[in-house]
Design a protein around this motif. Sequence first.
Motif: not given
Length: 90
Positions: A45-50
């Motif tokens: 989720t953190a990577r996709m949000s970025a």
Amino acid sequence: MSVTEMSAEAELDTIPVLRRQIDSLDEAIMRLVAERAKLSTRVQTARMSAGGTRVQLGRERVIMDAYRTGLGAHGPELADAVLRVCRGTR
Ligand SMILES: C=C(O[C@@H]1C=C(C(=O)O)C=C[C@H]1O)C(=O)O
């Protein structure tokens, strides 16, 4: 009844005990995989949000290699199943 037959029978008697231990370990494995999936989802989720991708094949290869080192030739199959469970959780 011979001594060999008696010890074979005693060994058979241990099967329910051993199966309870196996069931208990399977429950622990499932708990750990569920916990792993939560952490994995946070990373994804953190990577996709970025703006990044959900999957990083390079990292997954490192994990597959670790399972092969730890468990032998079938290790990567288990790693693949674990990774699929962890990718499917949101
Ligand atoms: C959790 C991550 O994201 C994805 C999930 C992975 C996993 O469950 O171990 C590994 C690589 C990525 O495909 C990560 O990059 O660490």
